[in-house]
Design an enzyme around this catalytic site. Structure first.
Site, short mmCIF file in Angstrom:
data_model
loop_
_atom_site.label_atom_id
_atom_site.label_comp_id
_atom_site.label_asym_id
_atom_site.label_seq_id
_atom_site.Cartn_x
_atom_site.Cartn_y
_atom_site.Cartn_z
N HIS A 575 28.76 84.14 61.86
CA HIS A 575 28.37 84.67 63.16
C HIS A 575 27.53 85.92 63.02
O HIS A 575 26.64 86.19 63.81
CB HIS A 575 29.63 84.98 63.99
N ARG A 682 18.31 70.74 69.73
CA ARG A 682 19.58 70.38 69.04
C ARG A 682 20.63 70.17 70.12
O ARG A 682 21.36 71.08 70.49
CB ARG A 682 19.99 71.50 68.08
N ARG A 719 16.81 65.61 70.01
CA ARG A 719 17.56 64.90 68.97
C ARG A 719 18.90 64.52 69.59
O ARG A 719 19.55 65.35 70.23
CB ARG A 719 17.79 65.84 67.80
N GLU A 812 15.81 63.11 57.05
CA GLU A 812 16.68 64.15 56.48
C GLU A 812 17.39 63.66 55.23
O GLU A 812 17.99 64.44 54.50
CB GLU A 812 17.74 64.55 57.51
N ASN A 835 15.72 71.05 56.22
CA ASN A 835 16.96 71.72 55.80
C ASN A 835 17.88 70.73 55.11
O ASN A 835 18.37 70.95 54.01
CB ASN A 835 17.69 72.33 57.00
N ASP A 836 18.10 69.61 55.81
CA ASP A 836 18.99 68.60 55.22
C ASP A 836 18.28 67.83 54.11
O ASP A 836 18.91 67.48 53.10
CB ASP A 836 19.50 67.65 56.30
N ARG A 846 23.45 73.52 51.79
CA ARG A 846 22.45 74.41 52.38
C ARG A 846 23.00 75.78 52.79
O ARG A 846 22.25 76.72 52.99
CB ARG A 846 21.79 73.73 53.60
N CYS A 883 10.59 69.90 61.40
CA CYS A 883 11.37 70.76 62.30
C CYS A 883 12.41 71.58 61.52
O CYS A 883 13.21 72.27 62.13
CB CYS A 883 12.04 69.94 63.39
C1 PEP Z 1 17.14 69.87 59.39
O1 PEP Z 1 18.08 69.35 58.79
O2 PEP Z 1 16.12 70.31 58.83
C2 PEP Z 1 17.21 70.04 60.85
C3 PEP Z 1 16.18 70.46 61.54
O3 PEP Z 1 18.39 69.77 61.44
P1 PEP Z 1 19.62 70.82 61.43
O4 PEP Z 1 19.15 72.08 60.79
O5 PEP Z 1 20.01 71.00 62.84
O6 PEP Z 1 20.62 70.07 60.62
MG MG Z 2 19.65 68.32 59.90
#
Ligand code: PEP
Ligand code: MG
Length: 950
Positions: A575, A682, A719, A812, A835-836, A846, A883
């Protein structure tokens, strides 16, 4: 914690056999909205594995591990069968306590019921009860055992008479808050009763607040008196203790008692024999001795071929059989508490050692040594000396987790946790409870003031703190500790510490990080109790260096002075990190304990983008950094001025720049910052903002807010619900998994609840009307999963008119990128979640506090997957967005463009800068750059190559 309440009691049921009874129990759960049909089958499945017979006419049917998906809410139903039902194991059942549990909540119930099992006649009473309250009362009334512990025993009393000894024993009970003055007066007026063997007893029920057995032993010889027991009686709470005392006397060991040390004396009175072999071991399991480890311990005890007993070192508890599961669970042993195993006869030593060994080994659970957990324990009067830590070297970069972008240079202010000095124990229980109540109230007022002043995301988190403060269980746990003799401070911190440790032990990282919130709340109250103010920060700009900054600490920060935050612990999803991002303060987290040794006032460079800090930089480095900070400020200002202009490269290529949002209310702000679309909504955050799944109308209102802000031409890429992994949803529990990131999450989870997915798609289409809507599925692994989602989408689209809609998938998972050609045929677009994708390609969590800095989306392996995705999409005329966070990385923007990405979706704050960066590039050069990056062997080399060109 799951508790038994009267409105869950259903009286007067009748059944032809156990199956009928179990059916009714399943039905009751469904009617109560706690479970779906599938759970009823699971109740039967569970009975097939083993009977859930508990004893004393009670069964506790519950589902199996895999049936948890059928649980809608955790809860319990109690069905009374006055005539009884013969269970499949031959036992007669009068009460079914059936549990819809998302995890191991049935163990709470089991623990609460262990005392019922020992009580005679309960079964009949439960069968006859004609009032729900009565059933709960019968089940809930824990038998009170009189207190007998190290504090109720006074040794070495310099008394010359029996009366003086009696007075000492009674006075001690008064000091402990077990009795009041009337008791003492009553006792002193009495004639002591001889127990034989020079032991005496005085007893009274006057002025007793907590039943207890005191014992006073003289320092020197007192004629005919080896010791005086002083009993504060209430009901039959003392029966067990007196029985044990009688046993000791029957063995003729009474006089010997007076000569024993305190521990041995307590051991004798707990039922341990003098010749017993004993061993003491601390419980190190995060949740204490709950059912699973208890079961293993019991198995070890049963394998010893001799009776092994166990008791808690604290309190006057009886040693119980270590081979009895209910007794062992009934000990309620918490992490940190000391257990004493005992056994007698040949092989006893080996037996108790085996028990100790098993407990030390964790009993099937991973255990952390006490004191080595991430514990922000406030200091007490006695502090354990710590190993000195060495501060990071001057002018040397230290890499940790980037948590909030931006760069800063300023002197550091090391916020060392305040020292709380307090007495751990106290005898005036009521006074302590009042003090605690007042401190909590004061904390509530402080939080309310802060919430009023803060607003937004900060206020939301502080409201959660307020809720934590109001948690009756936390307060009850503290009161319980005060009843056991703790002071308000000691009791409160014990309650906080136990709850925070339990939270930390959770596999779910997001939930585990809430432990910091708990400790933060705990320290606030402790500060009020001890009259300790948090350290005052300097009046000039500074970088805050702290162990694990609590969210309310961040909220308290004066943003005009705090230039950056550096923490020793915590992950990017804590947080504190979220708040730092919301407040626009650059932050680096998880830098290790050494930073706490930094000297106050030394200068530091903090780079929140790369996750780097440099203490005491040399003048040259400092000058370079100052220059780049100034340049960045200028760039930001200039970029902001032209934020509404499109992002077109020097050679005329346009890239769309969109915003990532978690809250539709922020769509207007995104547009104001130059967003050309929402590239990733999201939607799970929309769900998380509600205490239960938002219905169709609620969702329409939420989504419409975004469409209205975007206007008729800007698209909304929504999404579908991406729950699981690092994003838990309270009311959509996911079964505990060893690897939640590799488990039921994203589209896989959504497909288990097609009704929820369907409602969401319907709401999106209805909210869109004629406005451009793009829907995408998260965490898709191949075309089969896409088709499963698409079938639902097509069904709804056939019913709801929306004129400008596209359906796509997020890339992802590496499999999806590798198979992009097979998907491109069927989808309208791809959006790459870097990210994923990076996490799964490089096999690095991550949010890992140590490794996540290496989870770099510019790794050539990830870039190759992006390349494959774009090529497959463009071959079929589909567009591709990015994204993930990589989209706003200044170094990555050119590479992504060179790879052919058509859209970048980034956090709103970054939009002007990302657009400006694109405007400074040339598509042809970027293509060449991308090829060079693809040819590099590591992410480090990619970055080095890119840096060399700037
Ligand atoms: C990602 O995985 O890059 C993504 C945009 O989704 P999130 O970060 O919400 O998992
Ligand atoms: Mg993701």
């Amino acid at each position: 914690m799951l508790t038994l309440q009267s409105d869950a009691v259903l009286l007067d049921h009748h059944a032809s056999d156990w199956r009928d009874a179990l059916n009714q129990a399943g039905q009751a759960l469904m009617e109560g909205g706690l479970a779906r049909e599938g759970y009823r089958d699971a109740l039967f499945e569970r009975e097939q594995q083993a009977s859930t017979w508990l004893g004393n006419g009670i069964v506790i049917p519950h589902g199996t591990q895999k049936s948890r998906e059928h649980v809608l809410a955790t809860g319990v139903r109690l069905l009374q069968f006055p005539q009884g039902v013969e269970w499949h194991d031959g036992n007669r059942v009068h009460l079914i306590i059936t549990i819809a549990a998302q995890s191991d909540e049935h163990l709470d119930i089991l623990r609460q019921l262990t005392h019922v099992l020992d009580r005679e006649g309960v079964s009949e009473k439960l069968a006859r009860a004609d009032d729900a309250e009565e059933v709960v009362r019968l089940l809930s009334k824990a038998p009170v055992t009189a207190r007998l512990d190290g504090d109720t025993i006074v040794q070495g009393v310099p008394a010359r008479s029996a009366l003086e000894l009696t007075a000492a024993a009674a006075a001690r009970l008064e000091q402990l808050g077990c009795v009041d003055r009337r008791f003492v007066a009553d006792i002193l007026a009495q004639q002591a009763i001889s127990l034989g063997q020079q032991l005496w007893l005085v007893r009274s029920a006057t002025g007793v607040t907590q039943p207890a057995l005191g014992l006073a032993l003289p320092q020197a010889h007192v004629d005919g008196v080896a010791g005086i027991f002083c009993l504060a009686e209430s009901g039959n709470a003392h029966d067990v203790l007196l029985d044990r005392l009688v046993k000791v006397l029957e063995e003729g060991k009474g006089e010997e008692l007076a000569r024993l040390g305190r521990d041995a004396l307590l051991a004798r009175l707990s039922g341990e024999s003098a010749s017993a072999e004993t061993v003491r071991v601390r419980v190190r399991n995060a949740h204490g001795l709950h059912a699973r480890p208890a079961k293993q311990l019991v198995q070890v005890a049963r394998a010893q071929g001799m009776p092994v007993r166990v008791r808690l070192a604290e309190g006057g508890n009886e040693a119980v059989s270590a081979a009895s599961l209910t007794k062992v669970i009934g000990l309620g042993a918490r992490r940190g508490q000391m257990l004493i195993f005992s056994a007698e006869g040949a092989g006893a030593r080996e037996a108790v050692e085996a028990m100790a060994e098993a407990l030390r080994g964790g009993l099937g659970e991973e255990v952390t040594p006490l004191g080595e957990t991430s514990d922000a324990r406030p200091s007490r009067n006695r502090q354990t000396p710590r190993e000195p830590v060495v501060a990071p070297a001057a002018d040397t970069p230290l890499t940790a987790v980037p948590a909030s972008p931006g760069m800063a240079i300023a002197p550091v202010f090391v916020m060392r946790p305040p020292e709380f000095h307090y007495e751990e124990t106290a005898s005036d229980r009521e006074v302590q409870k009042t003090r605690l109540g007042e401190a909590i109230k004061e904390a509530e007022q402080q939080l309310e003031e802060m919430i009023r002043a803060a607003g937004g995301e900060v206020a939301e988190i502080l409201s959660m703190h307020e809720e934590m403060l109001g948690d009756p269980e936390l307060r009850e746990a503290a009161y319980e500790a005060i009843n056991e003799g703790k002071s308000a401070e000691g009791g409160w911190w014990r309650a906080i510490d136990v709850a925070a440790r339990a939270q930390e032990a959770l596999a779910d990282r997001l939930l585990a990080e809430r432990a910091a919130d708990l400790r933060d709340v705990g320290r606030r109250v402790l500060g009020n109790l001890c009259g300790v103010k948090m350290p005052d920060p300097p009046t000039h700009p500074y970088i805050l260096v702290t162990d694990d900054v609590g969210p309310s600490d961040v909220a308290r920060l004066d943003t005009s002075r705090v230039r950056g935050i550096l923490t020793a612990r915590g992950g990017a999803t804590s947080h504190s990190a979220i708040l730092a991002r919301a407040l626009g303060i650059p932050a680096v987290v998880g830098a290790g304990e050494a930073i706490m040794a930094l000297e106050n006032g030394i200068d530091m460079i903090l780079d929140g983008e790369r996750g780097r800090v440099i203490p005491a930089p040399d003048p040259e480095r400092r000058a370079r950094t100052e220059l780049s900070i100034r340049e960045r400020e200028i760039r930001e200002r200039e970029a902001f001025e032209v934020r509404f202009e499109p992002a077109v490269t020097l050679d005329g290529h346009r890239v769309e720049v969109a915003a990532n949002l978690g809250n539709t209310a922020h769509a207007a702000d995104a547009v104001e910052r130059g967003a050309e679309a929402v590239g990733l909504l999201r939607t799970e955050f929309v769900f998380m903002a509600h205490p239960q799944a938002p219905d169709l109308d609620t969702q329409i209102v939420e989504y419409r807010q975004a469409f209205d802000a975007l206007g008729p031409d800007r698209a909304l890429v929504a999404r579908t619900l991406d729950v699981g992994g690092d994003k838990p949803l309270d009311y959509w529990p996911v079964p505990a998994e060893d690897n939640p990131f590799l488990g039921l999450r994203g589209i896989r989870l959504a497909l288990t609840r097609p009704d929820v997915l369907e409602t969401q798609i319907r709401a999106l289409l209805m909210a869109a009307g004629d406005r451009p809507l793009r829907v995408m599925f998260p965490m898709v692994k191949d075309v089969e999963e896409f088709h499963a989602g698409k079938a639902i989408f097509d069904r709804v689209q056939a019913e709801v008119k929306a004129s400008d809609v596209q359906l796509g998938v997020m890339i992802e998972i590496p499999s999806c990128a590798l198979l992009a050609p097979s998907l491109a045929e069927h989808v309208d677009f791809f959006s790459i979640g870097t990210n994923d994708l990076t996490q799964y390609t490089l096999a690095i969590d991550r949010g890992h506090s140590r490794l996540s800095a290496q989870a770099d989306g510019l790794h050539p392996a990830v870039l190759r997957l992006i390349q494959m995705t774009v090529e497959a999409a463009h071959a079929k005329g589909r567009w591709v967005g990015v994204c993930g966070e990589l989209g706003s990385d200044p170094q990555a923007i050119g590479v992504l463009m060179g790879l052919g990405v058509d859209e970048l979706s980034v956090s709103s704050r970054q939009i002007p800068l990302v657009k400006q960066r694109i405007r400074s590039l040339n598509l042809e050069d970027s293509r060449a750059l991308a090829l060079r990056a693809l040819a590099c062997p590591t992410a480090v080399e990619v970055r080095a190559m890119l840096e060399s060109l700037t």
